[in-house]
Design a protein around this motif. Structure first.
Motif, short mmCIF file in Angstrom:
data_model
loop_
_atom_site.label_atom_id
_atom_site.label_comp_id
_atom_site.label_asym_id
_atom_site.label_seq_id
_atom_site.Cartn_x
_atom_site.Cartn_y
_atom_site.Cartn_z
N ALA A 168 0.83 -1.21 0.00
CA ALA A 168 0.00 0.00 0.00
C ALA A 168 0.86 1.26 0.00
O ALA A 168 1.96 1.28 0.56
CB ALA A 168 -0.91 0.01 1.22
N SER A 204 0.79 8.96 0.03
CA SER A 204 1.17 9.20 -1.37
C SER A 204 1.14 10.68 -1.74
O SER A 204 1.92 11.14 -2.58
CB SER A 204 0.24 8.41 -2.30
N ASP A 227 -5.95 4.78 -0.57
CA ASP A 227 -6.15 3.36 -0.86
C ASP A 227 -7.34 2.87 -0.04
O ASP A 227 -7.29 2.91 1.20
CB ASP A 227 -4.89 2.57 -0.48
N ARG A 278 -8.35 0.10 0.81
CA ARG A 278 -8.04 -0.99 1.74
C ARG A 278 -7.56 -0.45 3.08
O ARG A 278 -7.67 -1.12 4.11
CB ARG A 278 -6.95 -1.90 1.15
#
Length: 415
Positions: free
Chosen positions: A51, A55, A361, A363
């Motif tokens: 992951a 970012s 993300d 997740r």
């Protein structure tokens, strides 16, 4: 540059986020919130592989400028929130911080003593007992007729109640604290200060709403300085039902919020004369291979160098020295007067490109799931209190002395 936005976050080191940046002085093995990270929840029942946690931080650093030799003057949040407003902790603060964090100071509801007399917990504001004679940045700005506005900075006193139903304030104080008039008059009453139960996404929603109402309607102009706290990279316990299944989820929430605010501001008419400075209040909850005080410092502006890492030695004083140089006012104390400024970050070549935020993300963090409870019809009284800032169990769990963080153990794994 005519407009400065100063963003403060919570408790991260340089290596935790930027350890993988090739042209920076980092240790990729410590970049637990970087790119391609694998982790699991505390019960080891759920895991995520590969992951990208923060970012937007990495993208902002790539498109704009950052430092790899910036050190916070603070040890923990209690003194960090003093340094963040251009004051320095006095003997009272330094003594109370050590005693409070060591478990030897606590708030006594039954005490008959007047006032507070002893700081307990990680207060995010300055008490009367340690207010510098020359004041803080708020007094300095007002004395020099510089307009400013505050979103969540320096208004959190301990003890407080960190309940989710205080979504517009962040908390309620047990007793009244005097807030300096310059900041009280110029502080948002709709933006939550530190409270880990409130998603950073909600904070950015409120920021954008108020920014539009105040400075995009044509009635008023954006102030010379805006301060914003985006605190959820502090981290807290897992809350999968609220969109935070991992500790890393709080980092992803914070990262998306930082990306969103930079994207929004870069699309306003003020962008062409704007500087955004992003840093942390302290670096206590992570590991760094250079120094425990090394943290993040990012400069975002059309006027900074692109994909640039400055290697100069910087501190909180460097930030304020640069602010006062830009605004054309004197320095406030010996710490900003004697610091290195941030001139190395800037360029004569201008690039007015806007920033596009990267999504989280799913997740790791679900923004909508985190925001759902903030519907006005939600049963606020049924919600639990938020974790307090710098609570002991959290600090122990994140201790720099955990076996997996020790250098000798990492060397064994390599061999």
């Amino acid at each position: 540059i005519k407009h400065i936005v100063f963003i403060s976050k919570e408790n991260r080191t340089y290596d935790e986020i930027f350890g993988q940046v090739e042209h920076g002085e980092g240790d990729a093995t410590l970049a637990r919130y970087g790119s391609g990270v694998s982790f699991h929840n505390s019960n080891r029942t759920t895991s995520v592989q590969g992951a990208d946690i923060m970012s937007n931080h990495l993208k902002i650093a790539f498109e704009f400028a950052m430092a790899d030799n910036f050190y916070v003057d603070s040890d923990v949040s209690a003194d960090g929130h003093r340094w963040l407003v251009n004051t320095y902790p006095n003997e009272w603060c330094e003594t109370c911080t050590a005693a409070s964090y060591g478990g030897n100071r606590s708030f006594d509801f039954n005490s008959k003593a007047p006032g507070v007399y002893a700081m307990n917990g990680a207060a995010g504001a300055i008490y009367p007992e340690d207010y510098n004679e020359a004041g803080s940045m708020w007094d300095h700005l007002e004395r020099n007729n510089i307009d400013f506005f505050n979103f969540g900075f320096s208004i959190m006193f301990e003890p407080g109640i960190y309940d989710e139903k205080y979504k517009y304030e962040g908390l309620r104080h047990y007793i009244n604290f005097p807030l300096p008039k310059p900041i009280w008059d110029r502080t948002s009453k709709q933006y939550a200060t530190y409270n880990m139960a409130i998603p950073d996404q909600f904070r950015i929603d409120q920021f954008q709403k108020e920014f539009e109402e105040k400075w995009m309607s044509g009635q008023d102009t954006m102030p010379a300085l805006i301060t914003v706290i985006i605190p959820n990279d502090h981290g807290a316990g897992e809350r999968p039902e609220a969109g935070y299944p991992f500790r890393e989820s709080y980092m992803a929430d914070n990262d998306l919020a930082v990306g969103r605010i930079v994207e929004y501001l870069s699309q306003t008419p003020y962008w062409e004369s704007m500087l955004i400075v992003i840093t942390e209040d302290d670096a206590q909850n992570g590991v760094d291979h250079i120094d425990a005080h090394r943290s993040i410092l990012m400069l975002v502006s059309p006027w900074v160098k692109e994909n640039y890492v400055s290697h100069g030695h910087y501190s909180f004083g460097s930030i304020f020295k640069t602010f006062w140089n830009i605004l054309g006012i004197p320095y406030l104390n010996q710490y900003d007067a004697g610091a290195s400024d941030l001139a190395d970050f800037f360029s004569d070549t201008v690039n007015f490109r806007s920033y596009s935020a990267l999504p989280a993300d799913p997740r790791v963090f679900e923004p909508q799931k985190a925001l759902d409870p903030f519907d006005e019809k939600f049963d606020w009284k049924a919600l639990d209190e938020s974790p307090v800032m710098d609570n002991k169990s959290d600090m122990i769990r994140e201790s720099k002395e955990k076996d997996e963080y020790r250098l000798e153990n990492r060397e064994k794994e390599k061999n």
